[in-house]
Design a protein around this motif. Structure first.
Motif, PDB file in Angstrom:
ATOM      1  N   TRP A  65      -1.973  14.016  -6.215  1.00  0.00           N
ATOM      2  CA  TRP A  65      -1.755  13.309  -4.956  1.00  0.00           C
ATOM      3  C   TRP A  65      -0.664  13.966  -4.117  1.00  0.00           C
ATOM      4  CZ3 TRP A  65       2.642  10.693  -3.276  1.00  0.00           C
ATOM      5  CH2 TRP A  65       2.476   9.845  -2.174  1.00  0.00           C
ATOM      6  N   GLN A  67       0.380  16.927  -3.970  1.00  0.00           N
ATOM      7  CA  GLN A  67       0.033  18.262  -3.472  1.00  0.00           C
ATOM      8  C   GLN A  67      -0.954  18.218  -2.303  1.00  0.00           C
ATOM      9  OE1 GLN A  67       0.163  21.602  -6.438  1.00  0.00           O
ATOM     10  NE2 GLN A  67      -0.124  19.867  -7.840  1.00  0.00           N
ATOM     11  N   ASP A  68      -1.446  17.018  -1.971  1.00  0.00           N
ATOM     12  CA  ASP A  68      -2.331  16.836  -0.821  1.00  0.00           C
ATOM     13  C   ASP A  68      -1.473  16.818   0.446  1.00  0.00           C
ATOM     14  OD1 ASP A  68      -3.929  15.825   1.247  1.00  0.00           O
ATOM     15  OD2 ASP A  68      -4.872  14.303  -0.023  1.00  0.00           O
ATOM     16  N   SER A  69      -1.732  17.739   1.346  1.00  0.00           N
ATOM     17  CA  SER A  69      -0.898  17.880   2.555  1.00  0.00           C
ATOM     18  C   SER A  69      -0.975  16.671   3.482  1.00  0.00           C
ATOM     19  CB  SER A  69      -1.289  19.150   3.319  1.00  0.00           C
ATOM     20  OG  SER A  69      -2.626  19.036   3.780  1.00  0.00           O
ATOM     21  N   GLU A  70      -1.884  15.740   3.220  1.00  0.00           N
ATOM     22  CA  GLU A  70      -1.988  14.525   4.034  1.00  0.00           C
ATOM     23  C   GLU A  70      -1.080  13.407   3.523  1.00  0.00           C
ATOM     24  OE1 GLU A  70      -3.967  14.199   6.914  1.00  0.00           O
ATOM     25  OE2 GLU A  70      -4.005  16.369   6.606  1.00  0.00           O
ATOM     26  N   LYS A  71      -0.497  13.578   2.336  1.00  0.00           N
ATOM     27  CA  LYS A  71       0.320  12.516   1.722  1.00  0.00           C
ATOM     28  C   LYS A  71       1.781  12.685   2.106  1.00  0.00           C
ATOM     29  CE  LYS A  71      -3.382  11.111  -0.302  1.00  0.00           C
ATOM     30  NZ  LYS A  71      -4.254  10.312   0.527  1.00  0.00           N
TER      31      LYS A  71
END
Length: 194
Positions: A65, A67-71
């Motif tokens: 989670w 590492q998701d650039s949207e988080k």
């Protein structure tokens, strides 16, 4: 103290916390991907400390989670980054005027500063004069024996209070929005009955 407190704007791309930390530590606003990996590796390396109860999700799931650039990042990530860099991270919240200090229990000898508006983190620096180029920014401050950074701390807090007075924050509990498609209104995270 020489200079003025300045808010260096970090792009609003869901990685502002990581890029703000990258800027105040390394003068680099493009560290998000690298710092997300550092956080994931730290969390993965200590599943006992970084348990589901602590993270709010299973360790392995959190590592994917973050590492998701949207988080977005927050307190957990700031704490890990303070330890990674061996520096205190002061995060000033404009709405409350509060300063959360990460890494202070480790008694690090240096501190960096961020400012948070309810949705977004920017870098807080000392600039030699209004409009000075970023390369002249002072971003790292010595922590004194009294565990403060001296007069800079008060000047930074006054800057935050000025921003608060100008309502330069988002009250995520009370803001209102209306969907342009379905016309449903929301306050904070709640739907307004129509």
């Amino acid at each position: 103290m020489e200079g003025i407190v300045t808010r260096r704007v970090i792009p609003s791309d869901n990685s502002c916390l990581f890029n703000a930390v990258g800027y105040v530590v390394d003068h680099d606003k493009t560290k998000a991907s690298e710092l997300r990996q550092v956080i994931a590796a730290t969390v993965a390396s200590d599943p006992e400390k970084y348990s589901e109860a602590f993270l709010g999700k299973p360790n392995e799931e959190y590592c994917a989670w973050i590492q998701d650039s949207e988080k977005w990042g927050g307190a957990i990530e700031l704490s890990i980054l303070a330890d990674y860099y061996g520096r205190e991270i002061a995060a000033y919240d404009i709405q409350t005027g509060r300063c959360d200090l990460y890494g202070q229990e480790k008694r690090y000898s240096e501190r960096v500063m961020l400012i948070y508006d309810g949705l977004h983190y920017d870098a807080l620096v000392i600039s030699p004069f209004e409009g000075a180029p970023e390369e002249f920014d002072q971003t790292i401050f010595e922590v004194r024996k009294d565990r403060t950074i001296g007069p800079i701390e008060g000047v930074a807090l006054n800057f935050v209070k000025e921003q608060q007075g100008k309502r330069k924050y988002t009250d995520t509990a009370k803001f209102t929005l209306r969907c342009g498609v379905c016309q449903i209104g929301v306050v904070g995270q709640k739907v307004i009955s129509s």
